[in-house]
Design a protein around this motif. Sequence first.
Motif, PDB file in Angstrom:
ATOM      1  N   PRO A 177       0.831  -1.418  -0.005  1.00 21.67           N
ATOM      2  CA  PRO A 177       0.074   0.032  -0.167  1.00 21.67           C
ATOM      3  C   PRO A 177       0.704   1.261   0.011  1.00 21.67           C
ATOM      4  O   PRO A 177       1.801   1.240   0.525  1.00 21.67           O
ATOM      5  N   ARG A 178       0.489   2.284  -0.697  1.00 21.55           N
ATOM      6  CA  ARG A 178       1.268   3.517  -0.743  1.00 21.55           C
ATOM      7  C   ARG A 178       1.545   4.318   0.551  1.00 21.55           C
ATOM      8  O   ARG A 178       2.295   5.036   0.546  1.00 21.55           O
ATOM      9  N   GLU A 179       0.960   3.790   1.535  1.00 17.39           N
ATOM     10  CA  GLU A 179       1.157   4.526   2.889  1.00 17.39           C
ATOM     11  C   GLU A 179       2.274   3.943   3.470  1.00 17.39           C
ATOM     12  O   GLU A 179       2.674   4.359   4.682  1.00 17.39           O
ATOM     13  N   GLU A 180       2.728   2.738   2.806  1.00 18.84           N
ATOM     14  CA  GLU A 180       4.182   2.318   3.384  1.00 18.84           C
ATOM     15  C   GLU A 180       5.412   3.198   3.275  1.00 18.84           C
ATOM     16  O   GLU A 180       5.540   3.669   2.064  1.00 18.84           O
ATOM     17  N   ALA A 181       6.203   3.519   4.286  1.00 20.06           N
ATOM     18  CA  ALA A 181       7.293   4.474   4.274  1.00 20.06           C
ATOM     19  C   ALA A 181       8.241   3.618   2.809  1.00 20.06           C
ATOM     20  O   ALA A 181       8.299   2.524   2.890  1.00 20.06           O
ATOM     21  N   VAL A 182       8.708   4.808   2.176  1.00 23.98           N
ATOM     22  CA  VAL A 182       9.594   4.247   1.212  1.00 23.98           C
ATOM     23  C   VAL A 182      10.924   4.117   1.725  1.00 23.98           C
ATOM     24  O   VAL A 182      11.028   4.123   2.841  1.00 23.98           O
ATOM     25  N   SER A 183      11.892   3.443   0.998  1.00 23.54           N
ATOM     26  CA  SER A 183      13.092   2.981   1.443  1.00 23.54           C
ATOM     27  C   SER A 183      13.881   3.763   2.252  1.00 23.54           C
ATOM     28  O   SER A 183      13.931   5.263   1.791  1.00 23.54           O
TER      29      SER A 183
END
Length: 442
Positions: A131-137
Motif C-alpha cells: 500500500p502506498r502508505e508504507e514508508a519508502v526505502s
Amino acid sequence: MTDAAGRLSHMVKQALGRPLPLRLRAWDGSEAGPSTGPVLVIRDRRALHRLAWKPGELGLARAWVAGEIDIEGDLYEGLARISGLVWDRGESETKRPALLRTLTALRDPRNLRLAADVLALAGPALPPAPPREEAVSHRGPLHSLRRDRHAISHHYDVGNDFYSLVLGPSMVYSCAYWEDPSSTLEDAQHAKLDLICRKLGLKPGQRLLDVGCGWGSMVLHAVQHYGVEAVGVTISEEQAALARKRLAEAGCTDRAEIRVQDYREIDDGPFDAISSIGMAEHVGSAQYRAYARILHSLLKPGGRLLNHQIARRPLKNEDAYEIDEFIDRYVFPDGELAPVATTAALLEDAGFEVRDVEALREHYALTLRAWVTNLENHWSEATRLTTPGRARVWRLYMAASALAFEQNNIGVNQILAVRTTTAGNAKMPPTRGQWLYSTTQD
C-alpha cells in the motif's frame, strides 16, 4: 472455491494446535469459528497472497492497510484475542504472537504442506504491491539529519487538519494525565502540560527549550501560565507552521519562537529548563548518548530536564531486540524503544542527576482510546483528509498500542533530571511535595 473460512480455520488449528479464538468470515461469504464476539473479516484473497509472499507481521499489516482484512465488532476485544496467541515469556526473548510465528514458518521446508494449502486457497498471483502508505526505502545512514527529517515527515506531515480530528483542541500528541478517568481529553492534556511545568519549576522570565515541540502546545502553556520565554524546535514543516499560527493568535510571538531545527543544531543555550515530550523515541539507541549530552550542555547549572518517553520491557538478551515491522514501515520509521533503566543510565552518563521517575502507563492507554474514539467519530472526514489506508494505519496502531499499555507490554515514564552545579547543588526544594504540587504562576 467454497467454504474458504472453514478451510482457513482448519489450517490455523493444525498449525497452532488450537482454534482461532474469534469468528472468521472469508471473501466468499463463508464463516467459521465462535458464534459470538468479534469477527475477523478477510475481504479479499489478496490478503493470503501478501502472507504467502511476506509471512509474518508485515504481510498482515499490508493486508490491513489495503483494506483486505478487518475486524468487525469490538476492535479491542478482537485484537486482544489475537494477541492472546503468544509465546510464553520464559520460552522466548520477545513476546511475539504465535500466529505470526506460524505464518513465518510457512517458508520452512517442513511446512510445505501447509504452505501449499494456503497458496491453493489464495490462487496463483504475483506479490501485490505494498500500500502506498508504507514508508519508502530508508535514505542515508541511520539517524543522520537527512534520514531523520524524512522519517519525521512520513509520520507528522500528513495534514494538520487530520491530526486535529484525532487529537482534539489540545493538539497534544503524547500521553495525557488523567487525574480523574472521567475527565475530558482536553482537561487531561492540560493537566499533563501543567504537571511538566511544575516539575521543571518554571518561573516568569526563565528560558525554556521544548525539544520536539509538535504543534506548540507545551510552549503555549508555559508562556501563558508560567510567564517564561520559550523556544520550540521540530523538524516537521507542517507542525511548525501551525505552531507559529497558534502563537500568533494567542499574542505570544514576543515571548516564544518556533524553529524547524534538529536538536543537534541548537547552539544558543543555555536554557533554564528543557522539556522533551514524546520525542526521544525517535532518537535511536546509537544517538541517545549524544542526545543526552547535547541537552545537558544546553542547560544552565541547576537547570532541569523533563524527559517524557515510551519504554519497552527489558530482555534477557538485549541483542534479541527486534524493531516492530508494522510500526517501522507504517507509523514511526526508525523509531526505537529502550527500557526506562537504560534511558536513566544514559542520562546519568551524560552528567545529569536523575531526581524523579513517574510511570504513566495506564494514562497512555486512556489517551489512546480517546484518540481512537475521535478518529472513529470523524472517520469519513479523516479518510477524506488523508487516505483510507492512512486512517486504517492510525486506527490499528493506536488501538493495538492501547492494549500494549494495558497489558504492561510497554510503558511510558517522565524522568526529571538536573544538571547540578560544580558543587553538586541541584537547586531543588528539600521535599518532593514542594516542587511537584505548587500551583501555577498565572
